[in-house]
Design an enzyme around this catalytic site. Sequence first.
Site, PDB file in Angstrom:
ATOM      1  N   ASN A  11       0.868  -1.183   0.000  1.00  0.00           N
ATOM      2  CA  ASN A  11       0.000   0.000   0.000  1.00  0.00           C
ATOM      3  C   ASN A  11       0.907   1.235   0.000  1.00  0.00           C
ATOM      4  OD1 ASN A  11      -1.792   2.041   0.413  1.00  0.00           O
ATOM      5  ND2 ASN A  11      -2.495   1.366   2.431  1.00  0.00           N
ATOM      6  N   TRP A  12       1.011   1.849  -1.165  1.00  0.00           N
ATOM      7  CA  TRP A  12       1.917   3.009  -1.289  1.00  0.00           C
ATOM      8  C   TRP A  12       1.313   4.289  -0.722  1.00  0.00           C
ATOM      9  CZ3 TRP A  12       4.628   2.865  -6.793  1.00  0.00           C
ATOM     10  CH2 TRP A  12       5.589   1.841  -6.778  1.00  0.00           C
ATOM     11  N   LYS A  13       0.042   4.222  -0.339  1.00  0.00           N
ATOM     12  CA  LYS A  13      -0.634   5.418   0.188  1.00  0.00           C
ATOM     13  C   LYS A  13      -0.420   6.603  -0.765  1.00  0.00           C
ATOM     14  CE  LYS A  13      -0.281   3.378   4.730  1.00  0.00           C
ATOM     15  NZ  LYS A  13      -0.231   3.511   6.165  1.00  0.00           N
ATOM     16  N   HIS A  99      -9.809   1.152   5.003  1.00  0.00           N
ATOM     17  CA  HIS A  99      -8.542   1.489   5.665  1.00  0.00           C
ATOM     18  C   HIS A  99      -8.784   2.556   6.735  1.00  0.00           C
ATOM     19  CE1 HIS A  99      -4.421   2.679   6.365  1.00  0.00           C
ATOM     20  NE2 HIS A  99      -4.042   1.585   5.731  1.00  0.00           N
ATOM     21  N   GLU A 101      -7.126   5.008   7.557  1.00  0.00           N
ATOM     22  CA  GLU A 101      -6.856   6.385   7.105  1.00  0.00           C
ATOM     23  C   GLU A 101      -8.042   6.958   6.330  1.00  0.00           C
ATOM     24  OE1 GLU A 101      -3.010   5.514   5.407  1.00  0.00           O
ATOM     25  OE2 GLU A 101      -2.204   5.264   7.422  1.00  0.00           O
ATOM     26  N   GLU A 168      -5.566  -4.660  10.630  1.00  0.00           N
ATOM     27  CA  GLU A 168      -4.555  -3.618  10.850  1.00  0.00           C
ATOM     28  C   GLU A 168      -4.920  -2.839  12.107  1.00  0.00           C
ATOM     29  OE1 GLU A 168      -2.340  -2.221   7.108  1.00  0.00           O
ATOM     30  OE2 GLU A 168      -4.207  -1.121   7.185  1.00  0.00           O
ATOM     31  N   GLY A 174       2.297   2.575  11.248  1.00  0.00           N
ATOM     32  CA  GLY A 174       3.310   3.639  11.242  1.00  0.00           C
ATOM     33  C   GLY A 174       3.957   3.929  12.574  1.00  0.00           C
ATOM     34  N   SER A 210       3.106  -1.631  10.533  1.00  0.00           N
ATOM     35  CA  SER A 210       4.540  -1.600  10.837  1.00  0.00           C
ATOM     36  C   SER A 210       5.281  -2.881  10.483  1.00  0.00           C
ATOM     37  CB  SER A 210       4.768  -1.257  12.316  1.00  0.00           C
ATOM     38  OG  SER A 210       4.330   0.044  12.594  1.00  0.00           O
ATOM     39  N   GLY A 231       2.785  -0.936   4.414  1.00  0.00           N
ATOM     40  CA  GLY A 231       2.799   0.467   4.011  1.00  0.00           C
ATOM     41  C   GLY A 231       4.212   0.930   3.721  1.00  0.00           C
TER      42      GLY A 231
END
Length: 249
Positions: A11-13, A99, A101, A168, A174, A210, A231
């Site tokens: 997941n490159w966000k 997600h 986010e 997650e 992160g 992470s 990520g």
Amino acid sequence: MTNNNIYFVANWKMFGDVKSVNSLNRVIKLTKSKKYKNIKIIYCPPYTLLDRLVGKTKNYNIDIGGQDCHFDMNSGAFTGSISSTQIKKLGCKFVILGHSEKRNEGDTNFIINKKIKSALNSKLNVIFCIGETKQEKKRNKTFEVLKKQIFECLKNIKIKNNLLIAYEPVWSIGTGNVLYHDDLRIVVNKLKNIVKKKYNKHIKILYGGSVNTKNISELKKVNNIDGFLIGNASRNVNKFIDIIKKSSN
Ligand code: 13P
């Protein structure tokens, strides 16, 4: 972890540009090796790179997915959005939904339910994310929260092999903090049982939060996990490949 179809979802966000596309060369090379024939690599770049990554990987065992989609699968006056149909028509096979986010930006379980329906109607496979916050974990609410997310987001949806769950924990994303060993095994087992009981379906569960080159050797010991949603470490091709190699040893 068994070697059967282990998923590695990058997941490159909101990172990456056209130069990032070349970083796939080494991953493509890896997928040609017999040793890695049981792994499934899925790249989820920003929308701006979907088309290029589909072109780059079309002859190889790598799939491409979006990071979100609108709940309306048809075209419409939804500025800034992209539909599941548009993602599918580009040649993508997957989409990440739910997600944390996106939940932070306003996606509720109700909206995620509509997005999942849209994606499945467009014949995309869904990587459905769930996870508890730090406060919820502290208050021992983990399973209450996860169950609610599953039941509300999957309401009136017939689960087939076109849906994976990515567990997650929000407190893990992160932060460098990871759930390990029996703690993780128990959550994954419970989630599989919850889905089996409610939907009579065996579901694959990925772990995200992470995941990196240092903790992957411990994480892979949790033998009921079907793969990882990665990520930060997925954007560095050396790290991503290292994670895949260490998981497959
Ligand atoms: P990190 O691996 O950077 O913690 O991100 C996890 C994630 O959110 C993947 O979807």
